[in-house]
Design an enzyme around this catalytic site. Structure first.
Site, mmCIF file in Angstrom:
data_model
loop_
_atom_site.group_PDB
_atom_site.id
_atom_site.type_symbol
_atom_site.label_atom_id
_atom_site.label_comp_id
_atom_site.label_asym_id
_atom_site.label_seq_id
_atom_site.Cartn_x
_atom_site.Cartn_y
_atom_site.Cartn_z
ATOM 1 C CB ILE A 38 5.225 -3.436 -6.804
ATOM 2 C CG1 ILE A 38 5.726 -4.819 -7.190
ATOM 3 C CG2 ILE A 38 3.800 -3.251 -7.272
ATOM 4 C CD1 ILE A 38 7.045 -5.206 -6.614
ATOM 5 C CG ASP A 39 4.153 -3.133 -12.743
ATOM 6 O OD1 ASP A 39 5.226 -3.030 -13.356
ATOM 7 O OD2 ASP A 39 3.135 -3.600 -13.261
ATOM 8 N N PRO A 40 5.788 0.653 -11.462
ATOM 9 C CG PRO A 40 7.546 2.065 -10.859
ATOM 10 C CD PRO A 40 6.925 0.717 -10.558
ATOM 11 N NE ARG A 63 6.967 -2.206 -15.204
ATOM 12 C CZ ARG A 63 6.669 -3.320 -15.871
ATOM 13 N NH1 ARG A 63 7.359 -3.658 -16.927
ATOM 14 N NH2 ARG A 63 5.690 -4.095 -15.466
#
Length: 131
Positions: A38-40, A63
């Site tokens: 979800i949020d690298p 991202r």
């Protein structure tokens, strides 16, 4: 388990995925076939290549650079076959998808407790049927 993608070392990725998969297999009896980060903070060829080698069928993430996101939205190319440039070749390709709305649900699908959208009630027997 979402590993670091901005500065990965392949052995750490493999170790973390092995630990996470062992936990999921033991506790839930499942073996994941889709990767979801979800949020690298960045992506690497190593990630796509390793996911493909681990048997994943797809890789979803949120991202990306805002200019890349705008271009992909405009050209309807949020889904693509990510074939990393490695010595192993095309067999390390993996179907990839960039989430359209980053962290958010698409319009009309915000079913969060703080959301304004009504849940989809698709069974005509339900009192709140709304399709």
């Amino acid at each position: 388990c979402m590993n670091d993608e901005a500065n990965p070392y392949y052995e750490d990725i493999v170790d973390q995925m092995t630990l996470g998969h062992a936990f999921l297999k033991k506790e839930l009896g499942v073996i994941p076939t889709i990767g979801w980060h979800i949020d690298p903070f960045g992506h690497s060829n190593a990630q796509a290549s390793l996911f493909a080698q681990m048997g994943f069928d797809a890789f979803f993430f949120a991202r990306i650079d805002y200019q890349d996101h705008l271009q992909r939205m405009a050209t309807q190319s949020m889904e693509f076959n990510w074939v990393p440039k490695t010595s192993a070749g095309r067999e390390n390709g993996i179907f990839s998808h960039v989430n359209y709305w980053h962290y958010e649900s698409p319009p009309s699908f915000n079913f969060d407790i703080n959301g304004d959208d009504s849940p989809i009630m698709d069974d005509k027997r339900l009192q709140g049927y709304n399709l």
